[in-house]
Write a protein that holds these residues in place. Structure first.
Motif, mmCIF file in Angstrom:
data_model
loop_
_atom_site.group_PDB
_atom_site.id
_atom_site.type_symbol
_atom_site.label_atom_id
_atom_site.label_comp_id
_atom_site.label_asym_id
_atom_site.label_seq_id
_atom_site.Cartn_x
_atom_site.Cartn_y
_atom_site.Cartn_z
ATOM 1 N N ILE A 7 0.838 -1.208 0.000
ATOM 2 C CA ILE A 7 0.000 0.000 0.000
ATOM 3 C C ILE A 7 0.867 1.250 0.000
ATOM 4 O O ILE A 7 0.623 2.200 -0.751
ATOM 5 C CB ILE A 7 -0.953 -0.010 1.208
ATOM 6 C CG1 ILE A 7 -2.055 -1.062 1.013
ATOM 7 C CG2 ILE A 7 -1.583 1.369 1.415
ATOM 8 C CD1 ILE A 7 -2.959 -1.241 2.208
ATOM 9 N N SER A 10 2.418 1.646 -3.395
ATOM 10 C CA SER A 10 1.428 2.114 -4.360
ATOM 11 C C SER A 10 1.159 3.601 -4.202
ATOM 12 O O SER A 10 0.953 4.313 -5.190
ATOM 13 C CB SER A 10 0.132 1.322 -4.185
ATOM 14 O OG SER A 10 -0.867 1.782 -5.065
ATOM 15 N N THR A 36 -4.984 3.485 -5.005
ATOM 16 C CA THR A 36 -4.635 2.422 -4.068
ATOM 17 C C THR A 36 -5.881 1.743 -3.511
ATOM 18 O O THR A 36 -5.933 0.512 -3.385
ATOM 19 C CB THR A 36 -3.781 2.997 -2.919
ATOM 20 O OG1 THR A 36 -2.608 3.603 -3.468
ATOM 21 C CG2 THR A 36 -3.372 1.912 -1.947
ATOM 22 N N MET A 263 -1.609 -5.576 -6.802
ATOM 23 C CA MET A 263 -0.726 -4.449 -6.482
ATOM 24 C C MET A 263 0.658 -4.638 -7.082
ATOM 25 O O MET A 263 1.247 -3.689 -7.613
ATOM 26 C CB MET A 263 -0.628 -4.272 -4.967
ATOM 27 C CG MET A 263 -1.802 -3.521 -4.354
ATOM 28 S SD MET A 263 -1.461 -2.974 -2.689
ATOM 29 C CE MET A 263 -2.707 -1.699 -2.497
#
Length: 304
Positions: A7, A10, A36, A263
């Motif tokens: 996360i 990203s 995200t 991701m």
């Protein structure tokens, strides 16, 4: 920790300099945070949709992109744009959901009428149906000068995800929660119609609920992001290789792995030819094809 790390990556990986420009943090809020969030929601929900579809069909090779569901969603989206040029994002979403529901039910009707001698027959039927629908969509798009729009919709990409046009994806979060709620029923339905009926489960109702949930997730994702091929194939099979086929215990891992895979693919798509981006569907397609071949070879080895 892996989820948190992805996360953070990203949020801060990208061409635009967030920290070195006056409007950097404003752009961070407009583009990076929505992107995200969209990655988390789409990755988890599409992976779980693939798992549900594999249970209902009793086949590990199926997911929305190998059953024609994604192509039907694109056709529905195209028809809405043709007949209602000023349609809102919500109206486009409804058209895509209805079309994907119809297409998935057509796929299930085909399965009930053919004799399955190999597990590979099921995805082949789905891919053939999807190819027919895709050809119809292409023909209609050519006739209406919308071929470029069709190409954009089917190229799954997160570059256009910004604040104000991704919020519909929260609907798929609701679908993911519902999968957890009805997980046990899906597990029983996955044992077959006869067993499910014998234990008092309304098999056809559960299949209808499952198809409806898959259609909602596919329709919303197609409208907001585009096609994410093989995600629902890759994740459940990887999880089942290490943890078996118990839906209830596998769901959290499918949820997380779906986020991780999407991701990582998105980060690769952003950096592989930086400062440009390639569609994340391209990275997923390559990875999914490799996993698909591995599963086929593994199945042959086990059969031998």
């Amino acid at each position: 920790m892996l989820t948190v790390g992805l996360i953070v990556a990203s949020l801060f990986v990208g061409v635009y300099d967030i920290t070195g420009t006056d409007d950097g943090w404003r752009m961070f809020a407009i583009t990076r945070i929505p992107r995200t969030i969209a990655l988390v929601l789409a990755g988890a929900s599409m992976a779980m949709s693939g798992l549900v579809m594999q249970l209902l069909t009793q086949n590990k090779f199926v997911e929305p992109s190998t059953t024609g569901t994604t192509e039907w969603a694109g056709l529905g989206l195209l028809l809405v744009m043709i007949f209602y040029p000023n349609a809102s994002l919500t109206e486009k979403m409804i058209g895509a959901i209805v079309a994907s529901f119809v297409g998935t039910m057509v796929f299930f009707m085909f399965l009930r009428r053919i004799t399955l001698k190999s597990s590979l027959i099921v995805p082949i039927v789905g891919i053939m149906l999807g190819a027919v629908v895709s050809a119809i969509s292409t023909y209609v798009a050519l006739k209406t000068n919308m071929l470029q729009n069709l190409g954009i919709w089917f190229a799954g990409n997160f570059t256009s995800v910004v604040r104000g046009n991704y919020e519909l994806l929260w609907i798929v979060a609701v679908m993911s929660v519902l999968v957890f709620v009805v997980a046990d029923r899906f597990t029983v339905a996955g044992l077959g119609e006869d067993i499910a009926t014998n234990v008092g489960l309304n098999y056809h109702r559960i299949v209808l609920i499952g198809v409806a949930m898959i259609s909602v997730v596919t329709g919303v994702t197609t409208v907001v992001i585009g096609s994410l091929p093989f995600l629902g194939l890759i994740v459940p099979n990887i999880v089942s290789l290490f943890r078996g086929d118990n839906l209830r215990s596998n769901l959290p891992w499918v949820f997380l792995l779906g986020i991780w895979v999407l991701m990582v693919c998105d980060l690769i798509s952003r950096t592989i030819i930086a400062p440009f981006e390639v569609p994340v569907s391209l990275i997923l397609g390559v990875l999914g094809a490799a996993v698909f071949i591995f599963l086929i070879l593994k199945g042959r080895k086990n059969a031998a």
